[in-house]
Design an enzyme around this catalytic site. Sequence first.
Site, short mmCIF file in Angstrom:
data_model
loop_
_atom_site.label_atom_id
_atom_site.label_comp_id
_atom_site.label_asym_id
_atom_site.label_seq_id
_atom_site.Cartn_x
_atom_site.Cartn_y
_atom_site.Cartn_z
CB CYS A 79 -0.99 -0.04 1.16
SG CYS A 79 -2.35 1.16 0.96
CG HIS A 181 -3.91 -3.34 2.76
ND1 HIS A 181 -2.93 -2.98 3.66
CD2 HIS A 181 -4.50 -2.17 2.36
CE1 HIS A 181 -2.92 -1.67 3.83
NE2 HIS A 181 -3.87 -1.16 3.04
CD GLU A 183 -2.03 -6.22 5.05
OE1 GLU A 183 -2.26 -5.04 5.40
OE2 GLU A 183 -1.48 -6.53 3.96
#
Length: 209
Positions: A79, A181, A183
């Site tokens: 990001c 993202h 994650e």
Amino acid sequence: MIGIIDYGRGNLRSVEKALAATGFEAEILTDPAALPRVGGLILPGVGAFADAMAALRQLGWVEPLVNYARSGAPFLGICLGMQVLFELGEEHGAHEGLGLLPGRVVKFPPGRKIPHMGWNTVHWERDNNLVQGIPAESWFYFVHSFYVSTPDESVVVGRSEYGVAFPALVGRGNIWGTQFHPEKSSRWGLKILENFGRRVEKSVHLSGN
């Protein structure tokens, strides 16, 4: 071991937990002196470009990060951490980035709600180690108000669209960045991190460390 840079601008624990879910050990780093003991590096980030670069400079990370990336060790920006890999950010004026990849970070044009937040598909522009095993047009989670504009299309691995087509995943050599993202992107986001972890393993094996 994969290092996660702590400069006060990232979701460190989320990245650490996602790596653990893929079977890779990570360490959160608060001191540039720790860089030699990790085989790969992740630079997360949320917030404004200028603030991120100011924090990296204040904490003494800029030169060590550039040197680490240029050493050939695997390096991943997430990001805002991807955006600062580039030469210039235009949020709140012009601010220098790390300069590891060519291009600048610009604001989305009018016409869409900002920030771009939520799930969006990514189209792979070319093969890359980081996207092995991930189908074309897979979904990933984004939160951002600015995007990368680069004169060098060879660094664009994947592209998404939100009023304008923009780089969603970039890469050159040992340096990668995801605008989304991983994650927070469920199965395919974890696959991105798994692929990165495998590149770290391979790099450490080849270096003999």
